[in-house]
Design a protein around this motif. Sequence first.
Motif, PDB file in Angstrom:
ATOM      1  N   GLY A  44      -4.453  -8.426  14.177  1.00 24.54           N
ATOM      2  CA  GLY A  44      -4.366  -6.986  14.343  1.00 24.54           C
ATOM      3  C   GLY A  44      -3.061  -6.346  13.921  1.00 24.54           C
ATOM      4  N   GLY A  45      -2.591  -6.639  12.717  1.00 23.99           N
ATOM      5  CA  GLY A  45      -1.336  -6.054  12.255  1.00 23.99           C
ATOM      6  C   GLY A  45      -1.516  -4.714  11.575  1.00 23.99           C
ATOM      7  N   ASP A  46      -0.390  -4.110  11.188  1.00 24.04           N
ATOM      8  CA  ASP A  46      -0.394  -2.834  10.477  1.00 24.04           C
ATOM      9  C   ASP A  46      -0.213  -3.019   8.976  1.00 24.04           C
ATOM     10  N   LEU A  47       0.273  -4.201   8.583  1.00 21.70           N
ATOM     11  CA  LEU A  47       0.414  -4.520   7.161  1.00 21.70           C
ATOM     12  C   LEU A  47       0.472  -6.034   7.019  1.00 21.70           C
ATOM     13  N   LEU A  48      -0.123  -6.540   5.932  1.00 20.62           N
ATOM     14  CA  LEU A  48      -0.135  -7.975   5.653  1.00 20.62           C
ATOM     15  C   LEU A  48       0.765  -8.276   4.473  1.00 20.62           C
ATOM     16  N   SER A  71      -9.133  -1.735   5.908  1.00 23.55           N
ATOM     17  CA  SER A  71      -8.213  -0.973   5.049  1.00 23.55           C
ATOM     18  C   SER A  71      -6.766  -1.394   5.284  1.00 23.55           C
ATOM     19  N   LEU A  72      -6.577  -2.545   5.924  1.00 19.13           N
ATOM     20  CA  LEU A  72      -5.247  -3.068   6.202  1.00 19.13           C
ATOM     21  C   LEU A  72      -4.402  -3.107   4.924  1.00 19.13           C
ATOM     22  N   PRO A  73      -3.237  -2.454   4.900  1.00 18.63           N
ATOM     23  CA  PRO A  73      -2.376  -2.517   3.713  1.00 18.63           C
ATOM     24  C   PRO A  73      -1.952  -3.952   3.425  1.00 18.63           C
ATOM     25  N   ILE A  74      -1.992  -4.345   2.152  1.00 21.40           N
ATOM     26  CA  ILE A  74      -1.665  -5.711   1.748  1.00 21.40           C
ATOM     27  C   ILE A  74      -0.613  -5.680   0.647  1.00 21.40           C
ATOM     28  N   VAL A  75       0.503  -6.370   0.887  1.00 24.22           N
ATOM     29  CA  VAL A  75       1.554  -6.510  -0.123  1.00 24.22           C
ATOM     30  C   VAL A  75       1.620  -7.972  -0.533  1.00 24.22           C
ATOM     31  N   VAL A 114       4.584   1.596   1.069  1.00 21.41           N
ATOM     32  CA  VAL A 114       3.146   1.356   1.251  1.00 21.41           C
ATOM     33  C   VAL A 114       2.674   1.931   2.580  1.00 21.41           C
ATOM     34  N   LEU A 115       3.442   1.703   3.641  1.00 21.18           N
ATOM     35  CA  LEU A 115       3.067   2.228   4.955  1.00 21.18           C
ATOM     36  C   LEU A 115       3.026   3.753   4.950  1.00 21.18           C
ATOM     37  N   LYS A 116       3.976   4.357   4.282  1.00 20.81           N
ATOM     38  CA  LYS A 116       3.985   5.816   4.199  1.00 20.81           C
ATOM     39  C   LYS A 116       2.794   6.310   3.399  1.00 20.81           C
ATOM     40  N   ARG A 117       2.501   5.637   2.298  1.00 21.28           N
ATOM     41  CA  ARG A 117       1.403   6.042   1.426  1.00 21.28           C
ATOM     42  C   ARG A 117       0.049   5.884   2.095  1.00 21.28           C
ATOM     43  N   THR A 118      -0.077   4.878   2.938  1.00 18.80           N
ATOM     44  CA  THR A 118      -1.360   4.632   3.610  1.00 18.80           C
ATOM     45  C   THR A 118      -1.434   5.319   4.969  1.00 18.80           C
ATOM     46  N   ASN A 119      -0.458   6.219   5.221  1.00 25.59           N
ATOM     47  CA  ASN A 119      -0.456   7.026   6.446  1.00 25.59           C
ATOM     48  C   ASN A 119      -0.294   6.216   7.715  1.00 25.59           C
ATOM     49  N   CYS A 120       0.241   5.005   7.606  1.00 25.95           N
ATOM     50  CA  CYS A 120       0.483   4.216   8.816  1.00 25.95           C
ATOM     51  C   CYS A 120       1.848   4.548   9.393  1.00 25.95           C
TER      52      CYS A 120
END
Length: 222
Positions: A44-48, A71-75, A114-120
Amino acid sequence: MKLLIVEDDDKLRKELAKFFSGHGYETEEVTDYENLEDAVWKAGGDLLLLDIGLPVTDGMFLCRGLRKRSSLPIVIITSQNTEMNELLCMNYGADDFIAKPFNPQILLAHIEAVLKRTNCHGQEEERIDCGGFWLDLSRGTVKDGVREIELTKNETRILCTLARNRGKIVSRDQIINDLWDSELFVDDNTLTVNMTRLRSKLDLMGRSQAVKTKRGQGYMLE
């Protein structure tokens, strides 16, 4: 904000976890390579943060599988930095692709973008790391895994301001302005009372020294 790290290089994984923890992120190292997709899903993270050269599971296919259900952001971080791999990862749903070796500060900047772009990152986090204990904004409590103590709205906002500036001195005026911006109206005397009460509650958790007074400057959460 919680970052999941999937990287089979133990040394690099732990260095990344330490680095991001030092920048205010909660981190979890996911190493169940046999059941990786489910392990990431349950974490359950906010970004992978995902390496593609993994044992058992190919990172690109993991990326594709996760994108179908989340829709989890992935880098992506990888030494396999060919144009074809980058194109495949982006087509499979990755949000960014960073080649190894990399500067951790550059990686941090990419992750925050990425977090800013994905509204997280623009949304207020529900849990904030205060250094050994957590502020739960949705419940208005502080907890350390054993104890949970309820805070008032003013105490919650004060600790939130300090936690978001952890390791930095925050002036009394800055805290008061933040409370006013949140429609919690306090003056200098009220701030003193609330700070005393907040410290008393932290003391119940054995965190009496968490908030330091910097005479003539303000307060700092270490």
